[in-house]
Design an enzyme around this catalytic site. Sequence first.
Site, short mmCIF file in Angstrom:
data_model
loop_
_atom_site.label_atom_id
_atom_site.label_comp_id
_atom_site.label_asym_id
_atom_site.label_seq_id
_atom_site.Cartn_x
_atom_site.Cartn_y
_atom_site.Cartn_z
N ASP A 69 0.86 -1.17 0.00
CA ASP A 69 0.00 0.00 0.00
C ASP A 69 0.91 1.24 0.00
O ASP A 69 2.13 1.13 0.17
CB ASP A 69 -0.96 -0.03 1.21
CG ASP A 69 -2.18 0.84 0.96
OD1 ASP A 69 -3.21 0.61 1.62
OD2 ASP A 69 -2.13 1.72 0.09
C1 GLC Z 1 -4.40 4.20 -0.19
C2 GLC Z 1 -5.30 3.05 0.24
C3 GLC Z 1 -5.40 1.94 -0.77
C4 GLC Z 1 -5.33 2.52 -2.16
C5 GLC Z 1 -3.91 3.05 -2.33
C6 GLC Z 1 -3.70 3.67 -3.70
O1 GLC Z 1 -3.61 4.58 0.88
O2 GLC Z 1 -4.99 2.46 1.50
O3 GLC Z 1 -6.64 1.25 -0.53
O4 GLC Z 1 -5.60 1.52 -3.12
O5 GLC Z 1 -3.58 4.01 -1.32
O6 GLC Z 1 -4.54 4.75 -3.87
#
Ligand code: GLC
Length: 735
Positions: free
Chosen positions: A262
């Site tokens: 993430d």
């Molecule tokens: C965010 C979220 C995740 C998302 C990623 C990209 O922090 O936790 O669910 O897909 O970043 O946007």
Amino acid sequence: MKKADLKNLLNDMSLEEKVMQLVQIPGYEFEQDAAVTGLTDKKTSDKVKELAGSTLGVWGAKKAIELQKKYMENHPHHIPLLLMLDVIHGHKTVFPCPLGQGATFDPEVARAGAAIQAKEAASEGVHVTFSPMADLSRDARWGRVLESTGEDKYLNGRMVGAMVEGYQGESLKDKDHVAACVKHFAAYGGAEAGRDYANVELSEHTLREQFLPAYEEGIKAGARLVMTSFNTLNGIPSSGNKWLMRDILRKDMKFNGVLISDWAAIAEMVNWGFAEDMKEASRLAMDAGVDIDMCTGCYSGNLQNLVKEGKISEKLLDEAVMRVLELKNDLGLFEDPYRGASVEKSLKVCLCDEHRKVALDAVRKSLVLLENKNNALPLSGNKIAFIGPYVDEKKIHSSWAISGDPKANVTIKEAVEELYGKSDVKVKFAKGCNMLLDKTDIGSGVAKENDRKNKTLIEEAVKTAKWADTIVLCLGEDIGQSGESTSRVDITIPAPQKDLFSAISAIKNKKTVTLIFNGRALDLQDIPDKSDAVLICWRPGTEGGHGIMDVLSGACSPSGKLSMSFPWASAQEPIHYDHYNTGRPKPKEGLSIFSTRYLDCPNEARYPFGFGLTYSQFELSKVKLSGKTLEKSAKDAFIEASVTIKNTGNVTATETLQLYIRDMVGSRVRPVKELKGFEKVTLAAGKSKKVTFRIEESMLRFFTINNKFESEAGKFVAYIGTDSATDNGAEFELI
Ligand code: GLC
């Protein structure tokens, strides 16, 4: 490209090129209006920008084509860039948020929606969606319950599997589909006190029995990516958790796709105190098998040295790079780097009537009727006042519909004017109050000013309400009160709306219908007692106004069922129906001293998981079993549990029959109920139908004291009801 050619390409790449295939940089490094869904503290160097294997947050056919063209020209091996985006419940045509889709209890709704979202996103140059989110969500204080399909592992598994199939279709070579990314692995929904980015403490059996199944359904459905979660699991950050990623995900679940972190999760292992520095964090993440580093300088700044120093084998690096190259290859990007991107096509497919129709169907099926006293609904008044901040609010999608167009959303007011415009029903509208006191809603200078304004708005609304014979209150959480980093300890509607509700509900002899727009289960306080009807609308998206008015007008009966338990009080969170019994269960009546209880609140949810009314009434027969015993060792053995359901009301309606099973005794204590099946039944008034569920030994397995999934002989009860509080059960024995 053939596998052998991919291998040759890999062997031909420099160490730097290979490392950079594992680097994802923010889309705003390429496009200033890219979506920003995380914090970044540093500018990406030109070198990294030239070689990074993927980016996120960019969409738009023209932009995507130009970006890809320029990028590939600069790349030494002209390897195409992967474009990823959070298409969580809609690209341009926005569907109900996943928590609302869960309330449909209809995987076909999830599948159809995902296929449309993929088609629209692919036409605008997106290759991968960071969806579905498969986190078991039992704690409504957590703002991200919005993105899940709720508190039940079985329902989540059915919905997640359907979404993956919808996004990916039969083949990723099909340019109307995108690769799906199951997230957040693992158990993010168990975050301490409902707070984002926090620790998760779980026993292995709860992790395996409750929190992992839905991810596994997504992987069984063929999801090509998995995303690591921000949380620690029992003190180990997911992005560095080798047991979770290599033993559970890759070995047990047989996942051989791309594992992406993430946003900044690898670097955050330093904040956690799990890694000394970003270099060590990079080593731990690679060792755990994380292929792509999302938006930090970890891999780009350290992997080459780690390989040169022999701390990461080049073999391990090559395996990760090959998985990324294979994903690009399976998407057909080597043959057509622009894939499905086309301005003409996107103009044709995005928000087209056909897509809106499917979204409308999803809205209708997601709405959950909690109260309907004296058949207040369908609406029958001649003078109807629509009052509240959601009457004319375009933002009825969710904070995660980042590529959606709020202007395309149909508001309540727009749908009402369409519906009653030519009828002799008179309608009036009043905002009634601001959505929030102020952004934090805990009082500030702005709040005092807003408070004054609210008083005026409420006075106007009371006048409008007194004119009407029926009042439809349109209330709910602000769009910014659910989603990432939006945990709340007080899960009630915002303060100004409580004042509005009190003022309006104090007016005598009016039929009051209350609509709730919400991204989580809520403590509805006095709303149900002081309303004649309450309809849960979730974050309904593009066709929200139309779907809600179709139900309010009676064009269709509501059929949604709660995907999360609604509490009596915020402090009951986390609350879920599949809890253990305890050694001193509170007696249903009589003395409850020395039992599991609150002095000031029931133990149970106010509205249980699976609950929802229709405009009709249904009667169920007692559960009948085809046999009293099920032989554990007999191959393909099963028994059948059935009920006859009858529509005893006056209108056609759809009920959702739910099969729950309780294992009465286990080598570890077992939940009082577990959802094992559901079936939607549409019946005209007066009609009946026999519905049968098949019960097999495999449905009775759990993570026993032997630390493996197996069933144990003994007594079970099969329940069939219309929500998780049903006591319509029959006993059978596994022998
Ligand atoms: C965010 C979220 C995740 C998302 C990623 C990209 O922090 O936790 O669910 O897909 O970043 O946007």
